[in-house]
Scaffold this active site. Sequence first.
Site, PDB file in Angstrom:
ATOM      1  N   ASP A 186      -5.344   5.045  -5.538  1.00 14.43           N
ATOM      2  CA  ASP A 186      -6.094   5.838  -4.554  1.00 14.43           C
ATOM      3  C   ASP A 186      -6.253   7.147  -5.409  1.00 14.43           C
ATOM      4  OD1 ASP A 186      -7.047   6.407  -2.068  1.00 14.43           O
ATOM      5  OD2 ASP A 186      -5.392   5.969  -0.978  1.00 14.43           O
ATOM      6  N   SER A 212     -10.060   3.670  -6.483  1.00 11.10           N
ATOM      7  CA  SER A 212     -10.880   4.243  -5.064  1.00 11.10           C
ATOM      8  C   SER A 212     -11.661   5.484  -5.638  1.00 11.10           C
ATOM      9  CB  SER A 212      -9.668   4.900  -4.109  1.00 11.10           C
ATOM     10  OG  SER A 212      -8.547   3.744  -3.865  1.00 11.10           O
ATOM     11  N   ASP A 265     -12.441   3.954   4.617  1.00 10.83           N
ATOM     12  CA  ASP A 265     -11.245   2.930   4.985  1.00 10.83           C
ATOM     13  C   ASP A 265     -11.560   2.158   6.267  1.00 10.83           C
ATOM     14  OD1 ASP A 265      -9.626   4.065   3.247  1.00 10.83           O
ATOM     15  OD2 ASP A 265      -7.953   4.658   4.356  1.00 10.83           O
ATOM     16  N   ASP A 286       0.728  -1.240  -0.104  1.00  8.04           N
ATOM     17  CA  ASP A 286       0.065  -0.019  -0.081  1.00  8.04           C
ATOM     18  C   ASP A 286       0.880   1.380   0.190  1.00  8.04           C
ATOM     19  OD1 ASP A 286      -2.262   1.960   1.133  1.00  8.04           O
ATOM     20  OD2 ASP A 286      -3.321  -0.055   0.482  1.00  8.04           O
TER      21      ASP A 286
END
Length: 433
Positions: free
Chosen positions: A162, A194, A223, A83
């Site tokens: 993201d 995302s 999240d 990540d």
Amino acid sequence: MVPSGVALTVAVAVALALPSVALENGLARTPPMGWLAWERFRCNVDCRADPHNCISERLFFEMADRLAEDGWRVLGYQYINIDDCWSAKQRDAAGRLVPDPERFPSGIRALADYVHARGLKLGIYGDLGSLTCGGYPGTTLDDVKQDAQTFAEWGVDMLKLDGCYSSEHEQAKGYPEMARALNATGRPIVYSCSWPAYQGGLPPKVNYTILAEVCNLWRNYDDIQDSWDSVLSILDWFFTNQDVLQPAAGPGHWNDPDMLIIGNFGLSYEQSRSQMALWTVMAAPLLMSTDLRTISPSAKEILQNRLMIQINQDPLGIQGRRIVKEKTLIEVFLRPLSQAASTLVFFSRRTDMPFLYTTSLAKLHFPEDAVYEVQDVYSGKIISGLKTGDNFSVVINPSGVVMWYLRPTALPVQPWHVVREQAHGEGLRPILL
Ligand SMILES: *[C@@H]1O[C@H](CO)[C@@H](O)[C@H](O)[C@H]1NC(C)=O
Ligand SMILES: *[C@@H]1O[C@H](CO)[C@@H](O)[C@H](O)[C@H]1NC(C)=O
Ligand SMILES: *[C@@H]1O[C@H](CO)[C@@H](O)[C@H](O)[C@H]1NC(C)=O
């Protein structure tokens, strides 16, 4: 890998024929399974103080070993995903993303080779915007093609993109552009967006038809954190909005309610079993975020439940729905499976004592005159000869579930149908799928 000449032809064809649509990459036909660093390991980059847990190649080498050796990979947990906070704070002189040289001295290509040698696949993280959420170099619209190329050259198999530090307009342009750029590399790369999470997750801002053509999976909502409250808020949001979300999922394109936090610090045993069952009913990706080096036997048993995984990975890929929500704090969820099978999850929000819940398959709108063999997914217990009209009771522990796998053993079996949620006091209104 496709030879580069072919890749170029494909890229041109896509660009000409489909200006806003890109994805049919043949990937993620069932919800992706694996491990993702974020919830458990966050942006811990202090490898001097905490070498064992910081975001470094060591963490991913060790987690790859665990996935390969401790029975995870053979069950389908094949992606090991990096990540945020993996990269250096600056791009290199040629403008390329580079990993932090101290924390990833071998480079991402070597990590991918290591992972591939163990029969696993590597995922990486990027952010469409000027910076990642953690403050590392982002992927601006100008960087999309180059970053896709970099990831492909490294041998990456999945990208989570993201959306911190980008505008609505940049996202509308950038997410489909990245899909085209990934396709143009010729390397099969699962694409996790995302995007909808940054647009509130609902129409009219989010168009799930378009999303399914751009991304293999997408984060719709907040999240997950290491708490039961967080699991419940995600659950509430997904099932309150199931009329929008449920039809959006299917082979190659999945709603992603975020990681499994089983094995961490926030969930009790019953709550852990509930997250696993409810994520499976949602046809959610099973991306664990926990320390596989120290996971407890009970958490491992929940995550490695074979029948559970078989249900999650059902080839029809139909997302389940909540069909009962009672004031007594009992909810029932149903997911249709292939070969006329199905799964039922009975969930109790009570926190005081186990709940004895009595119902029948008829009340849950199963086809009339059918007979089922039922297997309890957690206990393994089998109930044979359950008729649609039979009343039965289940005992559901506080914050817990009872989960059933049902197979018809006697006809007639009608084409499967999905029922709308039963608001308290309202009748069920069956709708044909
Ligand atoms: C690229 O897109 C085409 C057309 O949608 C598809 O056939 C092909 O498999 C894709 N290639 C990759 C590597 O994703
Ligand atoms: C979503 O986009 C598709 C394809 O562009 C379009 O046909 C459809 O009407 C849109 N749906 C909504 C609800 O706007
Ligand atoms: C099941 O319970 C209902 C009451 O809720 C009753 O009317 C019905 O006769 C019962 N069915 C059987 C097969 O016992």
